[in-house]
Design an enzyme around this catalytic site. Structure first.
Site, PDB file in Angstrom:
ATOM      1  N   HIS A  18       0.836  -1.202   0.000  1.00 61.36           N
ATOM      2  CA  HIS A  18       0.000   0.000   0.000  1.00 61.36           C
ATOM      3  C   HIS A  18       0.878   1.261   0.000  1.00 61.36           C
ATOM      4  O   HIS A  18       0.611   2.224  -0.719  1.00 61.36           O
ATOM      5  CB  HIS A  18      -0.897   0.028   1.247  1.00 61.36           C
ATOM      6  CG  HIS A  18      -1.866  -1.111   1.349  1.00 61.36           C
ATOM      7  ND1 HIS A  18      -2.006  -1.884   2.474  1.00 61.36           N
ATOM      8  CD2 HIS A  18      -2.749  -1.620   0.450  1.00 61.36           C
ATOM      9  CE1 HIS A  18      -2.940  -2.804   2.282  1.00 61.36           C
ATOM     10  NE2 HIS A  18      -3.401  -2.673   1.057  1.00 61.36           N
ATOM     11  N   LYS A  42     -18.024  -6.000  10.942  1.00 66.45           N
ATOM     12  CA  LYS A  42     -18.196  -6.693  12.240  1.00 66.45           C
ATOM     13  C   LYS A  42     -17.013  -7.535  12.705  1.00 66.45           C
ATOM     14  O   LYS A  42     -16.564  -7.423  13.821  1.00 66.45           O
ATOM     15  CB  LYS A  42     -19.458  -7.543  12.203  1.00 66.45           C
ATOM     16  CG  LYS A  42     -20.688  -6.723  12.479  1.00 66.45           C
ATOM     17  CD  LYS A  42     -21.944  -7.531  12.268  1.00 66.45           C
ATOM     18  CE  LYS A  42     -22.826  -6.928  11.210  1.00 66.45           C
ATOM     19  NZ  LYS A  42     -22.942  -7.622   9.973  1.00 66.45           N
ATOM     20  N   ARG A  91      -1.595  -5.876  -8.499  1.00 69.48           N
ATOM     21  CA  ARG A  91      -0.500  -6.821  -8.274  1.00 69.48           C
ATOM     22  C   ARG A  91      -0.384  -7.837  -9.389  1.00 69.48           C
ATOM     23  O   ARG A  91       0.705  -8.228  -9.774  1.00 69.48           O
ATOM     24  CB  ARG A  91      -0.722  -7.572  -6.950  1.00 69.48           C
ATOM     25  CG  ARG A  91      -0.433  -6.729  -5.740  1.00 69.48           C
ATOM     26  CD  ARG A  91      -0.944  -7.383  -4.501  1.00 69.48           C
ATOM     27  NE  ARG A  91      -2.402  -7.322  -4.462  1.00 69.48           N
ATOM     28  CZ  ARG A  91      -3.130  -7.593  -3.405  1.00 69.48           C
ATOM     29  NH1 ARG A  91      -2.552  -7.972  -2.285  1.00 69.48           N
ATOM     30  NH2 ARG A  91      -4.435  -7.488  -3.438  1.00 69.48           N
ATOM     31  N   SER A 129      -2.593  -8.127   2.755  1.00 65.93           N
ATOM     32  CA  SER A 129      -2.985  -7.981   4.162  1.00 65.93           C
ATOM     33  C   SER A 129      -3.491  -9.302   4.714  1.00 65.93           C
ATOM     34  O   SER A 129      -3.233  -9.634   5.876  1.00 65.93           O
ATOM     35  CB  SER A 129      -4.082  -6.924   4.295  1.00 65.93           C
ATOM     36  OG  SER A 129      -3.594  -5.668   3.908  1.00 65.93           O
TER      37      SER A 129
HETATM   38  P1  ADP Z   1      -9.639  -4.007  -0.393  1.00 62.90           P
HETATM   39  O1  ADP Z   1     -10.239  -4.720   0.762  1.00 62.90           O
HETATM   40  O2  ADP Z   1     -10.454  -2.876  -0.916  1.00 62.90           O
HETATM   41  O3  ADP Z   1      -9.069  -4.886  -1.497  1.00 62.90           O
HETATM   42  P2  ADP Z   1      -6.948  -3.695   0.493  1.00 62.90           P
HETATM   43  O4  ADP Z   1      -6.535  -3.007   1.721  1.00 62.90           O
HETATM   44  O5  ADP Z   1      -6.728  -5.184   0.456  1.00 62.90           O
HETATM   45  O6  ADP Z   1      -8.425  -3.278   0.280  1.00 62.90           O
HETATM   46  O7  ADP Z   1      -6.220  -3.078  -0.776  1.00 62.90           O
HETATM   47  C1  ADP Z   1      -6.354  -1.724  -1.138  1.00 62.90           C
HETATM   48  C2  ADP Z   1      -5.658  -1.497  -2.474  1.00 62.90           C
HETATM   49  O8  ADP Z   1      -4.276  -1.765  -2.341  1.00 62.90           O
HETATM   50  C3  ADP Z   1      -6.136  -2.384  -3.613  1.00 62.90           C
HETATM   51  O9  ADP Z   1      -6.111  -1.626  -4.797  1.00 62.90           O
HETATM   52  C4  ADP Z   1      -5.103  -3.472  -3.685  1.00 62.90           C
HETATM   53  O10 ADP Z   1      -5.003  -4.030  -4.997  1.00 62.90           O
HETATM   54  C5  ADP Z   1      -3.869  -2.683  -3.328  1.00 62.90           C
HETATM   55  N1  ADP Z   1      -2.816  -3.523  -2.782  1.00 62.90           N
HETATM   56  C6  ADP Z   1      -2.868  -4.393  -1.769  1.00 62.90           C
HETATM   57  N2  ADP Z   1      -1.681  -4.996  -1.554  1.00 62.90           N
HETATM   58  C7  ADP Z   1      -0.831  -4.488  -2.483  1.00 62.90           C
HETATM   59  C8  ADP Z   1       0.544  -4.710  -2.832  1.00 62.90           C
HETATM   60  N3  ADP Z   1       1.310  -5.612  -2.220  1.00 62.90           N
HETATM   61  N4  ADP Z   1       1.051  -3.987  -3.835  1.00 62.90           N
HETATM   62  C9  ADP Z   1       0.267  -3.091  -4.475  1.00 62.90           C
HETATM   63  N5  ADP Z   1      -1.017  -2.852  -4.244  1.00 62.90           N
HETATM   64  C10 ADP Z   1      -1.560  -3.533  -3.252  1.00 62.90           C
END
Ligand code: ADP
Length: 152
Positions: A18, A42, A91, A129
């Site tokens: 992120h 929740k 990704r 995550s």
């Molecule tokens: P969501 O639940 O909306 O997918 P995330 O927190 O998992 O939220 O991800 C938010 C954004 O960050 C998404 O666009 C996701 O593709 C991007 N993202 C998550 N991990 C990575 C990573 N390792 N590299 C680049 N972008 C990422």
């Protein structure tokens, strides 16, 4: 006109993936609002407050970054914040399929808002995550995968 982007997500937790997206988008925008969506929250592993505090600690010295929470449609939140851009990371092809549909749907909901994608560097494209949460649950060390300012 000032350019504001919303970077929406769950950020549970905020990772170096992120961080890489935000850092590389910074030169493109006057302001980036990192926005934690709180729909159907929740059973979240981390509280909203914890997640907001972590992200704020990463960007405390950057006046271009704000951290907020929102409920409801992302496009409605964009309108409320006067943001014309949604920022998302890509990704792999799995992300692409998912993100394409959301971006096209958001465009139908509000044609004035453009989704901007930034591709992840290959060395961090395996970081998610959900995997980080699994490692934490099983007592592993995740310090390499989250920004150094975050003390989980
Ligand atoms: P969501 O639940 O909306 O997918 P995330 O927190 O998992 O939220 O991800 C938010 C954004 O960050 C998404 O666009 C996701 O593709 C991007 N993202 C998550 N991990 C990575 C990573 N390792 N590299 C680049 N972008 C990422």
């Amino acid at each position: 006109m000032s350019k504001t982007a919303i970077f929406p997500g769950s950020f549970a937790p905020f990772t170096v993936g992120h961080q890489s997206i935000v850092d590389r988008a910074l030169p493109l925008f006057d302001k980036i609002i990192i926005a934690i969506g709180i729909n159907g929250e929740k059973n979240q592993y981390f509280s909203i407050e914890e997640r907001m505090n972590w992200i704020e600690s990463v960007y405390k010295n950057n006046p271009k970054i704000e951290v907020k929470r929102y409920e409801g449609l992302t496009v409605d939140f964009c309108k409320k914040e006067n943001a014309n851009y949604i920022l998302r990371g890509l990704r792999d092809s799995h992300d692409f399929k998912f993100e394409k549909n959301i971006a096209q749907m958001n465009k139908e909901l509000n044609a004035t808002i453009e989704t901007i994608f930034i591709i992840t560097p290959p060395e961090i494209s395996h970081i998610s995550s959900s995997i980080i949460r699994d490692i934490i649950k099983n007592g592993g060390d995740v310090s390499k995968f989250i920004p150094k300012e975050i003390d989980l």
